[in-house]
Design a protein around this motif. Structure first.
Motif, PDB file in Angstrom:
ATOM      1  N   LYS A 279       0.837  -1.197   0.000  1.00  0.00           N
ATOM      2  CA  LYS A 279       0.000   0.000   0.000  1.00  0.00           C
ATOM      3  C   LYS A 279       0.872   1.247   0.000  1.00  0.00           C
ATOM      4  N   TYR A 280       0.537   2.177  -0.888  1.00  0.00           N
ATOM      5  CA  TYR A 280       1.219   3.457  -0.962  1.00  0.00           C
ATOM      6  C   TYR A 280       0.343   4.505  -0.294  1.00  0.00           C
ATOM      7  N   ARG A 281       0.816   5.089   0.800  1.00  0.00           N
ATOM      8  CA  ARG A 281       0.017   6.073   1.533  1.00  0.00           C
ATOM      9  C   ARG A 281      -0.132   7.374   0.748  1.00  0.00           C
ATOM     10  N   ALA A 282       0.943   7.785   0.113  1.00  0.00           N
ATOM     11  CA  ALA A 282       0.911   9.067  -0.588  1.00  0.00           C
ATOM     12  C   ALA A 282      -0.096   9.057  -1.741  1.00  0.00           C
ATOM     13  N   LYS A 283      -0.141   7.959  -2.479  1.00  0.00           N
ATOM     14  CA  LYS A 283      -1.035   7.880  -3.639  1.00  0.00           C
ATOM     15  C   LYS A 283      -2.370   7.240  -3.287  1.00  0.00           C
ATOM     16  N   ASN A 284      -2.477   6.659  -2.082  1.00  0.00           N
ATOM     17  CA  ASN A 284      -3.664   5.923  -1.664  1.00  0.00           C
ATOM     18  C   ASN A 284      -3.970   4.811  -2.682  1.00  0.00           C
ATOM     19  N   ALA A 285      -2.926   4.052  -3.042  1.00  0.00           N
ATOM     20  CA  ALA A 285      -3.057   2.979  -4.025  1.00  0.00           C
ATOM     21  C   ALA A 285      -2.345   1.733  -3.504  1.00  0.00           C
TER      22      ALA A 285
ATOM     23  N   SER B 294      -0.349  -2.064  -4.871  1.00  0.00           N
ATOM     24  CA  SER B 294       0.213  -2.810  -5.996  1.00  0.00           C
ATOM     25  C   SER B 294       0.606  -4.193  -5.499  1.00  0.00           C
TER      26      SER B 294
END
Length: 67
Positions: free
Chosen positions: A16-22, A24
Motif C-alpha cells: 500500500k502506498y500512503r501518498a497515492k492511496n493505491a 500494488s
C-alpha cells in the motif's frame, strides 16, 4: 497478505502506498504449485558418475589402508 480473493484483489502480498492511496501486487500466490518437467536425468547422471568414480575411490582407500 490475502490468501483469497478480496474486493477485486487476488491472493498475494499487496503493498500500500500512503501518498497515492493505491496498492500494488508485490508477490502473487498461486492456487497450485507450478510444475516444471526436468530435461536432465539427475538420477541417471549421478549413477553413471558413481559407477566411474566409486571403484577408483575404493581402490585408493584400500591402498592407503594396506600400506
Amino acid at each position: 497478505m490475502l490468501t483469497e480473493r478480496h474486493g477485486g484483489l487476488g491472493p498475494g502480498i499487496w503493498r500500500k502506498y500512503r501518498a497515492k492511496n493505491a496498492v500494488s501486487l508485490a508477490f502473487a500466490l498461486l492456487d497450485r504449485k507450478p510444475t516444471q518437467d526436468t530435461s536432465i536425468d539427475i538420477h541417471g547422471l549421478l549413477l553413471k558418475e558413481a559407477e566411474q568414480r566409486l571403484p577408483v575411490l575404493i581402490q585408493q582407500k584400500l591402498d592407503r589402508l594396506l600400506r
